[in-house]
Design a protein around this motif. Structure first.
Motif, mmCIF file in Angstrom:
data_model
loop_
_atom_site.group_PDB
_atom_site.id
_atom_site.type_symbol
_atom_site.label_atom_id
_atom_site.label_comp_id
_atom_site.label_asym_id
_atom_site.label_seq_id
_atom_site.Cartn_x
_atom_site.Cartn_y
_atom_site.Cartn_z
ATOM 1 N N ASP A 1 -11.597 3.449 4.030
ATOM 2 C CA ASP A 1 -11.770 3.684 5.469
ATOM 3 C C ASP A 1 -12.283 2.577 6.357
ATOM 4 O O ASP A 1 -12.138 2.666 7.471
ATOM 5 N N ARG A 2 -13.146 1.674 5.723
ATOM 6 C CA ARG A 2 -13.449 0.481 6.449
ATOM 7 C C ARG A 2 -13.142 -0.821 5.945
ATOM 8 O O ARG A 2 -13.763 -1.964 6.530
ATOM 9 N N PHE A 3 -12.090 -0.768 4.956
ATOM 10 C CA PHE A 3 -11.819 -2.017 4.816
ATOM 11 C C PHE A 3 -10.127 -2.108 4.789
ATOM 12 O O PHE A 3 -9.223 -1.111 4.343
ATOM 13 N N HIS A 4 -9.796 -3.106 5.269
ATOM 14 C CA HIS A 4 -8.332 -3.492 5.770
ATOM 15 C C HIS A 4 -7.992 -4.742 4.874
ATOM 16 O O HIS A 4 -8.375 -5.631 4.918
ATOM 17 N N PHE A 5 -6.434 -4.261 4.514
ATOM 18 C CA PHE A 5 -5.617 -5.448 3.948
ATOM 19 C C PHE A 5 -4.601 -5.798 5.041
ATOM 20 O O PHE A 5 -3.723 -5.128 5.255
ATOM 21 N N THR A 6 -4.419 -7.278 5.452
ATOM 22 C CA THR A 6 -3.649 -7.454 6.497
ATOM 23 C C THR A 6 -2.183 -8.121 5.829
ATOM 24 O O THR A 6 -1.267 -8.355 6.529
ATOM 25 N N GLY A 7 -2.347 -8.859 4.719
ATOM 26 C CA GLY A 7 -1.284 -9.442 4.109
ATOM 27 C C GLY A 7 -1.604 -11.017 4.347
ATOM 28 O O GLY A 7 -2.436 -11.227 5.191
ATOM 29 N N PHE A 8 -0.486 -12.019 4.122
ATOM 30 C CA PHE A 8 -0.472 -13.254 4.199
ATOM 31 C C PHE A 8 -0.472 -13.407 5.942
ATOM 32 O O PHE A 8 0.398 -13.175 6.751
#
Length: 419
Positions: free
Chosen positions: A301-308
């Motif tokens: 809930d506090r960690f985000h993945f955006t991609g390239f």
């Protein structure tokens, strides 16, 4: 002074730091009034900035003429062979050899990326280099990274001109020592044939000397630099100052970059404060593993993945970040911390990175020391004066690290091989 440079990628279409470094160095060198650079790449896309260099696309360079007539061949070859045999041989070359991707104009097709048949594209690139070597005028050959070393060697064999290779990384960096024998062979062959070897850091220089058994006298360090921010980038609004502090990792999610140490450090920080969010921007073969690791540590809930992310997107995320982290296991240089510092983002970098040799106002930790990394992150998001100090001094420092100066050092290398 005319340089024939071989590269693999060039902005705005880049997949890593190689294209960014090539662009910055060439632009810096173009400030020398007598410097002319021809940059060869597998596949230009047409929207590159060509105002300060000449670009040749390997994919646009004919290597075999497929449109010749029977009469043309008969007139020139009938004394030596049956013309029909010529056409049989030609078709065999197109169908069965590495020229099978040749189009009707006699040009080999290239993906312009890092495809599954990368070694084949590297070989084809070197074949076309032999054609370019005979048609261009140049004083020195400059090959960027292992992908172009065979092309540089072929050009040296054809022209007799001195060869400078530029080591942006080695397979020891990319693989944590578990080197690919084919890649190592290409790298070492390029180094053996080179008249001078430029490395992007002293860390890489030692790897070249010790792992590739090169004479220290011909290995020169020229640190990378950073492009000044454009008006477009400067106009991006600063989105910092919201309730949560943003801590960012940006790069390839591979074992070289140490993404797992970032996740583990985030877990420790979030045990002390929930006033933080962590962003992992990029992609790579460890991305799924990192998603699972964040879930296992109960911090999703506090960690985000955006991609390239690339181009303007990179600076948008910097303008929204409070801290930048680069926990690389082995980083030949690492331009991204310099780009972050340009945007006023204090950076935490591993001591095992080349940029640590020239940055005084970045926090340095050992990549494996998760506690030290977590303490550094917590300190920067918790103590405004520390954050402000590193923000201001880091900006001053990075503004003095210019590609123009790196270009002057490379010019000195050219002069040394020509003299």
């Amino acid at each position: 002074m005319k340089a024939l440079m071989y590269g693999w990628e060039f902005p705005p279409h880049i997949l890593g730091g190689l294209g960014t470094a090539s662009f910055g160095l060439i632009k810096g060198m173009s400030m020398q009034p007598d410097m002319e650079i021809t940059f060869v790449m597998p596949r230009p896309w047409g929207d590159e900035d060509r105002s300060f260099l000449h670009i040749i696309g390997v994919c646009n360079t004919p290597v075999v003429r497929r449109d010749v007539s029977y009469e043309y061949v008969s007139e020139r070859l009938s004394r030596f062979m049956d013309p029909s045999k010529y056409f049989e041989l030609r078709d065999h070359i197109y169908d069965d050899f590495s020229y099978r991707h040749v189009n009707d104009l006699g040009c080999i097709e290239f993906s312009g990326r890092y495809p599954d048949n990368l070694l084949e594209e590297i070989n084809n690139y070197s074949i076309v280099a032999g054609v370019i070597a005979r048609t261009e005028q140049y004083d020195v050959i400059h090959a960027h990274d292992w992908l172009t070393y065979p092309a540089g060697i072929h050009t040296k064999m054809v022209s007799g001109r001195p060869l400078v290779i530029h080591v942006h990384a080695t397979d020891y960096d990319r693989s944590r020592g578990n080197v690919n024998p084919d890649v190592y062979r290409i790298e070492k062959n390029g180094m053996d044939y080179a008249d001078r070897i430029i490395t992007v850091s002293n860390l890489t220089r030692q790897t070249v000397i010790e792992k590739y058994h090169q004479n220290p006298a011909k290995v020169i360090t020229v640190h990378n630099a950073v492009e000044p921010l454009s008006k477009e980038i400067l106009s991006i609004p600063d989105r910092r100052g919201v309730t949560d502090k943003i801590v960012t990792f940006l790069g390839r999610i591979t074992m070289q970059k140490g993404p797992e140490y970032f996740v583990e450090a985030a877990t420790k920080v979030l045990q002390k404060t929930r006033n933080a969010r962590f962003v992992m921007a990029g992609n790579g073969d460890m991305m799924d593993r990192m998603i699972r690791l964040a879930a296992a540590r109960n911090i999703s809930d506090r960690f985000h993945f955006t991609g390239f992310m690339k181009g303007k997107q990179v600076y948008e995320i910097f303008k929204a970040s409070d801290v930048y982290v680069m926990p690389s296991v082995s980083e030949p240089f690492g331009i991204s911390p310099l780009e972050a510092m340009q945007c006023g983002v204090p950076s935490i970098i591993s001591r095992q990175s080349g940029c640590a040799e020239i940055l005084d106002y970045a926090v340095k930790v050992d990549y494996w020391d998760i506690d030290a990394l977590a303490d550094a992150i917590y300190g920067l998001i918790s103590y405004p004066r520390l954050h402000a100090f590193l923000r201001e001094e880091g900006l001053k420092e990075v503004n003095g690290i210019k590609w123009e100066y790196a270009g002057q050092k490379v010019r000195g290398v050219y002069d040394s091989v020509l003299n």
